[in-house]
Structures are given as C-alpha cells and as structure tokens.
Design an enzyme around this catalytic site. Sequence first.
Site, PDB file in Angstrom:
ATOM      1  N   GLY A 312       0.798  -1.225   0.000  1.00  0.00           N
ATOM      2  CA  GLY A 312       0.000   0.000   0.000  1.00  0.00           C
ATOM      3  C   GLY A 312       0.827   1.269   0.000  1.00  0.00           C
ATOM      4  O   GLY A 312       1.626   1.497   0.898  1.00  0.00           O
ATOM      5  N   GLY A 314      -0.135   5.299  -0.611  1.00  0.00           N
ATOM      6  CA  GLY A 314      -1.023   6.407  -0.982  1.00  0.00           C
ATOM      7  C   GLY A 314      -2.499   6.166  -0.758  1.00  0.00           C
ATOM      8  O   GLY A 314      -3.310   7.045  -1.040  1.00  0.00           O
ATOM      9  N   SER A 317      -6.307   6.727   4.644  1.00  0.00           N
ATOM     10  CA  SER A 317      -7.298   7.803   4.734  1.00  0.00           C
ATOM     11  C   SER A 317      -6.670   9.161   5.039  1.00  0.00           C
ATOM     12  O   SER A 317      -7.176  10.192   4.604  1.00  0.00           O
ATOM     13  CB  SER A 317      -8.316   7.460   5.829  1.00  0.00           C
ATOM     14  OG  SER A 317      -7.646   7.236   7.046  1.00  0.00           O
ATOM     15  N   CYS A 319      -3.597   9.957   4.185  1.00  0.00           N
ATOM     16  CA  CYS A 319      -2.389   9.997   3.368  1.00  0.00           C
ATOM     17  C   CYS A 319      -2.526  10.962   2.194  1.00  0.00           C
ATOM     18  O   CYS A 319      -3.534  10.941   1.489  1.00  0.00           O
ATOM     19  CB  CYS A 319      -2.147   8.588   2.843  1.00  0.00           C
ATOM     20  SG  CYS A 319      -0.807   8.492   1.709  1.00  0.00           S
ATOM     21  N   GLY A 359      -4.119  -0.093   4.621  1.00  0.00           N
ATOM     22  CA  GLY A 359      -4.694   1.228   4.348  1.00  0.00           C
ATOM     23  C   GLY A 359      -5.804   1.199   3.319  1.00  0.00           C
ATOM     24  O   GLY A 359      -5.914   0.271   2.506  1.00  0.00           O
ATOM     25  N   GLY A 381      -5.840   1.651  10.022  1.00  0.00           N
ATOM     26  CA  GLY A 381      -5.557   2.777  10.908  1.00  0.00           C
ATOM     27  C   GLY A 381      -6.831   3.486  11.309  1.00  0.00           C
ATOM     28  O   GLY A 381      -7.260   3.451  12.460  1.00  0.00           O
ATOM     29  N   ARG A 418      10.069   7.224   8.676  1.00  0.00           N
ATOM     30  CA  ARG A 418       9.178   6.465   7.803  1.00  0.00           C
ATOM     31  C   ARG A 418       9.317   6.906   6.341  1.00  0.00           C
ATOM     32  O   ARG A 418       9.050   6.148   5.418  1.00  0.00           O
ATOM     33  CB  ARG A 418       7.740   6.665   8.278  1.00  0.00           C
ATOM     34  CG  ARG A 418       6.740   5.798   7.569  1.00  0.00           C
ATOM     35  CD  ARG A 418       5.368   5.883   8.221  1.00  0.00           C
ATOM     36  NE  ARG A 418       4.557   4.791   7.764  1.00  0.00           N
ATOM     37  CZ  ARG A 418       3.806   4.826   6.663  1.00  0.00           C
ATOM     38  NH1 ARG A 418       3.753   5.914   5.937  1.00  0.00           N
ATOM     39  NH2 ARG A 418       3.122   3.770   6.287  1.00  0.00           N
ATOM     40  N   GLY A 487     -25.877   1.811  -3.421  1.00  0.00           N
ATOM     41  CA  GLY A 487     -26.346   2.463  -2.208  1.00  0.00           C
ATOM     42  C   GLY A 487     -27.855   2.632  -2.269  1.00  0.00           C
ATOM     43  O   GLY A 487     -28.493   2.280  -3.274  1.00  0.00           O
TER      44      GLY A 487
END
Length: 502
Positions: A312, A314, A317, A319, A359, A381, A418, A487
């Site tokens: 992962g 990019g 949430s 990022c 992510g 996260g 990081r 939805g």
Amino acid sequence: MAYYYDEPSHTFSEYLLVPGYSSAECIPSNVSLKTPLVKFKKGEEPALSLNIPLVSAVMQAVSDDRMAVALAKEGGVSFIYGSQSIESQAAMVRRVKNYKAGFVTSDSNLSANDTLADVLALKEKTGHSTMAVTEDGTPNGKLIGIVTGRDYRISRMSRDEKVVDFMTPFDRLITAPKDVTLKEANDIIWDHKLNALPIVDENQRLLYFVFRKDYESKKNNPNELLDEKKRYIVGAGINTRDYAERVPALVEAGVDILCIDSSEGYSEWQRMTLAWIREHYGDRVKVGAGNVVDGEGFRFLAEAGADFVKIGIGGGSICITRETKGIGRGQATATIDVAKERDKYFEETGIYVPICSDGGIVYDYHMTLALAMGSDFIMLGRYFSRFDESPTNKVMVNGQYMKEYWGEGSARARNWQRYDLGGDKKLSFVEGVDSYVPYAGSLKDNVALSLSKMKHTMCNCGALTIKELQKKAKITLVSATSIVEGGAHDVLLKDSTPNQNQ
Ligand code: IMP
C-alpha cells in the site's frame, strides 16, 4: 521509454464479489478466520498465526499498549508505533507482555487531600467510578482507601469535602495478595459481593484491581491470541535507521513480531535492516517489511528475508503521498498484483510469505474483498482510531463525538524515519494530515460486527476459510453507474444517521 501499465489501477470500491454456491454447512458459525502471520514452508505450520485477519496500524494515533491488549483479546495484533523513543516503545511492549488478563492497573487515582470536586472531575474524565486513594496519588502508591459511588452523595455534600473524610479506608477494605489467581480473586469478589478487589503487595502498595465485570468478559474472548506462556501477542514498528538499538530493546521487552514501517519499502535500506536482523537473530526474530505495490517489490523483500510483506502506497485515509509526490497505486490492483507474485514465489520456492493489505479500508466489505484478492491479513488505521481503546482524545465537534486521527507523515507526528531516503533527519514535507474521525465505541463491539459481516459474505461465496475464499471468490469490476445503484437510491431517507457500515 517509461513503462506503461495496460490497465488503470483500481480501489476496493470499484469491485464486488459475485456469490457462489453455499452448501448447508456454509454458515457463519462454521467459518474460521485463522490466517498465517509469518512465512512458512510448504506442509509446515506458520510459527505465528492470527485468529482474526486484522492488525492495527503502526501509528501514534492507533497502536499503543491499550490497543494492543484490546485487539489481542479479539485475536488480532497491534504494531506499537515506532515514532517514539526506544525506551517508551519497549515499555509499551513490556506492559502488554506483563498484562495479566483481568488484572487492571488503576486509571483513576486520588490522594487523601483531593476533594469531592476532584472525584467528580476524574469520573467525568475516565468514565470509571471506582477510584484508588494512594499516598502519592499514583496507580501503584501505598493504598489508603478507595472511593466508589457508594461513598458520597452529591446532593448532601459540599464539593470541598476531603476524600480522606468519606473514602472507605484501607482497614475496612477486602484486598488480596499479589500471587492471587484470577479464579481466586473472582471467588473473593463473589463471597463478599464486591464490585472491585484491590490487589496489594506486602508493603500495602496497590498493584491492580480485579473487577467483577472483567472476569465475566474474559470468558467472552474465545479468540484471544496468546503466546506459550499465556501472554498476549504484540507487534512493534521499527525503522531503517536505528534498528541496531531499537530491535534489541524490543526483543528484550518480549515483542513477538516486528514490522519495518516505511512509506516505500522497495529499497536498499529495508534489505540492510532485514540482513542485520537475520545476522544477529537468525529466524528467531520475526519481521515484516514494506510497503510495496507490485510483484517486483514483493519479490525483493521476500528474497531479502521478510516474514511478511505489506502492501500500500497512498491509499491511507490520512495519506496525501499521491498528491505530494505522485507515487502510489490503487490498493486493489496493488493487492492483486502482489498476491500473484506471492503465489508464484510459493510455487518456485515452497515458501509461503503472507501479505498484508495496508490502508484504504472504508467499508467493512473492503476487508473481505482484500482477503478475496489474496491478502492474508489487513492493516487498518482509521478503523481502529475511532474506538475507545485508541490513544487519542475524544472531542465534541459540531455536536458529534469524534476522535483525533493523524498520519505518521503529518506535521503533528513528524515521523521522518518512515519517509527518509537517506537524506536529512527531518521531515522535508508532509505526506499526511491531522484529522477527526467519528467516535464509534468499543473495539470489541465493532470488530464483532465487522467480522460477522465478513463471515456472512464468505458463506455467500461458499467459503469457510480465508484460503477457500481466495480460491473460490468471483470478483467483478463495477461501472461508475452501478456503484450508485449499490447504495440506497431514488428514495427519500427517513433516518439521516450516518451509514453504520463506515
Ligand atoms: P487507513 O486505515 O486508511 O487510515 O490507513 C492507514 C495506513 O496509512 C497506515 O497503516 C500507513 O501505511 C499509512 N499512513 C500512516 N500515516 C501516513 C501518512 O502520514 N501519510 C501516508 N500514509 C500514512
């Protein structure tokens, strides 16, 4: 000439699972979510497995010792954040390993000179009504009494009244010595009709409380993830800079699994870190690496000795790496590509290296999709940051309870290791934001709901295990118009509360 991919890269929201045949045995209570955490040879069992396929992100706003205990109780693992001093990270690991299930370090503490007003303020802050009164007001000070809701009447007492005048003093308390077992403590609680039992050492120092409700809840954790000494399993993040000091401290503290935490893992720095660990510890210390977004990156880290590989770039949430540096890949496409290489590597070498999609999980069904696409487990996260157990503040924003959540590459965390590519020891520019997320309650309740949905979906696909899901899943890309169809649409909603799926 640059390399161009034939297909655009896609996110989870662009896919759906198409149901397969469900037999009569294919019911949620028969589903096992057990999954490998570290590499293993064909025909052998992995040295470490998860009982549920969820791990919490290596982030200040997500994974501390409290989160680690809560998640291990449910069967997953937290990777305690590495963007703190080696000493404090090792202390967090130690606290998880020393945690005695059912024995709680007191989080609401008073000293004799505090007042009823202090009691009420503390209750508001911690939400707990059982408070220890210790000589120095600390959780492990000499116990001189306790205060519970039964010791005071707000309507009849002055707010200035001193704790020492209305607490239940030590000589009237029932306590237990430090070597008491949980079972014995529970018997004392029942025999004396107590709500809380203080555990004290020979010098009357408070060690823990055992609460009646915790004993009950311990029986409700059938998936808890324990080592051979019945201690909770815990992970920790490391970086490619100070590993020669950090890794020994974490190993000494009892960490079960490490993970090199980096925004971009296909690098010489990661290879060197893995080589150092193998040189000093062989296979005794387990370590994952990442993040990568294609098969090439996976193979590099697998060959360098990683125990699992994380995917992962990019998609998180908080990022903004894609906006800042223009690198990354849709999380679904990255997962599919890495999973293919993982399977190829397994065929060639007989070594299965688990992969972890990290992510970008927004809806619960994204977790099931990530697994179906080949991920062995998932790192989250934002999801965990919303719970009581995350280390951040719960605040009221526009009439709604929110929790704070910030990226490791944000100006707030300043986790330069990081993002470092061998340059300055500082964050040159931010790759993450500082934000709020809607408060969602306890980890236990939320994880139970998410996993219940996961098990139902797996049964719809005819799968009773994650491996079976990966073999049987039929996955379709969806058009932009059909996403709208997915939805509620063309109706006027009566209830405007947010969708509980988020
Ligand atoms: P989430 O579950 O979508 O919130 O994503 C969490 C993941 O985002 C983490 O596990 C990291 O891989 C990644 N991440 C954490 N902090 C940052 C940041 O500041 N910038 C970019 N990515 C980040």
